[in-house]
Write a protein that holds these residues in place. Sequence first.
Motif, PDB file in Angstrom:
ATOM      1  N   LYS A 139     163.281 -24.506  48.201  1.00 28.33           N
ATOM      2  CA  LYS A 139     161.994 -24.319  47.543  1.00 28.33           C
ATOM      3  C   LYS A 139     162.233 -23.927  46.098  1.00 28.33           C
ATOM      4  CE  LYS A 139     158.833 -23.063  51.187  1.00 28.33           C
ATOM      5  NZ  LYS A 139     157.865 -22.077  51.629  1.00 28.33           N
ATOM      6  N   LYS A 140     161.352 -24.350  45.229  1.00 25.98           N
ATOM      7  CA  LYS A 140     161.476 -24.003  43.815  1.00 25.98           C
ATOM      8  C   LYS A 140     161.046 -22.559  43.619  1.00 25.98           C
ATOM      9  CE  LYS A 140     160.794 -28.677  42.253  1.00 25.98           C
ATOM     10  NZ  LYS A 140     159.973 -29.602  41.528  1.00 25.98           N
ATOM     11  N   ASP A 141     161.883 -21.792  42.915  1.00 21.93           N
ATOM     12  CA  ASP A 141     161.525 -20.407  42.643  1.00 21.93           C
ATOM     13  C   ASP A 141     160.814 -20.315  41.298  1.00 21.93           C
ATOM     14  OD1 ASP A 141     163.531 -20.669  40.762  1.00 21.93           O
ATOM     15  OD2 ASP A 141     164.931 -19.329  41.757  1.00 21.93           O
ATOM     16  N   LYS A 145     160.185 -23.280  38.322  1.00 18.23           N
ATOM     17  CA  LYS A 145     158.840 -23.660  37.908  1.00 18.23           C
ATOM     18  C   LYS A 145     158.634 -23.417  36.411  1.00 18.23           C
ATOM     19  CE  LYS A 145     156.867 -22.677  42.426  1.00 18.23           C
ATOM     20  NZ  LYS A 145     156.026 -21.752  43.188  1.00 18.23           N
ATOM     21  N   THR A 146     159.186 -22.337  35.893  1.00 14.94           N
ATOM     22  CA  THR A 146     159.062 -22.037  34.466  1.00 14.94           C
ATOM     23  C   THR A 146     159.789 -23.076  33.632  1.00 14.94           C
ATOM     24  OG1 THR A 146     158.898 -19.683  34.939  1.00 14.94           O
ATOM     25  CG2 THR A 146     159.490 -20.291  32.689  1.00 14.94           C
ATOM     26  N   LYS A 154     162.169 -32.018  34.977  1.00 14.00           N
ATOM     27  CA  LYS A 154     161.940 -32.057  36.418  1.00 14.00           C
ATOM     28  C   LYS A 154     163.214 -31.661  37.133  1.00 14.00           C
ATOM     29  CE  LYS A 154     159.523 -33.256  40.044  1.00 14.00           C
ATOM     30  NZ  LYS A 154     158.456 -32.444  40.529  1.00 14.00           N
ATOM     31  N   ILE A 155     163.148 -30.606  37.950  1.00 11.58           N
ATOM     32  CA  ILE A 155     164.305 -30.136  38.694  1.00 11.58           C
ATOM     33  C   ILE A 155     164.196 -30.667  40.118  1.00 11.58           C
ATOM     34  CG2 ILE A 155     165.488 -28.107  39.600  1.00 11.58           C
ATOM     35  CD1 ILE A 155     164.558 -26.605  37.143  1.00 11.58           C
ATOM     36  N   GLU A 156     165.230 -31.379  40.545  1.00 11.22           N
ATOM     37  CA  GLU A 156     165.256 -31.922  41.902  1.00 11.22           C
ATOM     38  C   GLU A 156     166.176 -31.088  42.752  1.00 11.22           C
ATOM     39  OE1 GLU A 156     166.291 -36.023  41.716  1.00 11.22           O
ATOM     40  OE2 GLU A 156     164.683 -36.501  40.318  1.00 11.22           O
ATOM     41  N   ASN A 157     165.947 -31.166  44.083  1.00 14.62           N
ATOM     42  CA  ASN A 157     166.759 -30.345  44.997  1.00 14.62           C
ATOM     43  C   ASN A 157     168.150 -30.850  45.014  1.00 14.62           C
ATOM     44  OD1 ASN A 157     164.635 -28.716  45.515  1.00 14.62           O
ATOM     45  ND2 ASN A 157     163.924 -29.918  47.257  1.00 14.62           N
TER      46      ASN A 157
END
Length: 157
Positions: A139-141, A145-146, A154-157
């Motif tokens: 999950k994105k923390d 998100k910031t 865009k941050i991918e897993n």
Amino acid sequence: MAVDLAIEDTERTLENPWGLLITKMEIPQTSPEAMLISGTLGIREKAPLVITFPCAIENVEAVPDSVLETKITTLNVSEIQLTAAKKLEAPVAMTAYCKDREYHFNVAYTEKESDLFRAFTVDLAIARKKDPAGAGQKKKDIYDKTIENVLGIKIEN
């Protein structure tokens, strides 16, 4: 909690331009649990209460909602500033969520001196169980998100 302090006048110097000297300072040693007074914090109207947490707070929930104004400041640790616009009629149950733990506490109106600052420690948190449905995905923390919102990356897993 009370601090016993003794202050005396002294000569003003470059190191001590105020001319005051603390000759006695006693701070009672209490456990974090005793300081919390069974999880209830006291607040007065229009007097902010600041609570620090040893983790990055991702969300704060209050029941009933919209009774307290909350402001969250997050760096390596988090601070929540609570302000009551008017006298609280009933205690407010609050939960502050970190990535893997949560803090449960109550905020109630007090006639005596209200709390101005409280600090929660790691041992006062309740560990949250991992979500088995999303075990494969992270999950994105708050930091992810910031970065996405501010930098547009865009941050991918």
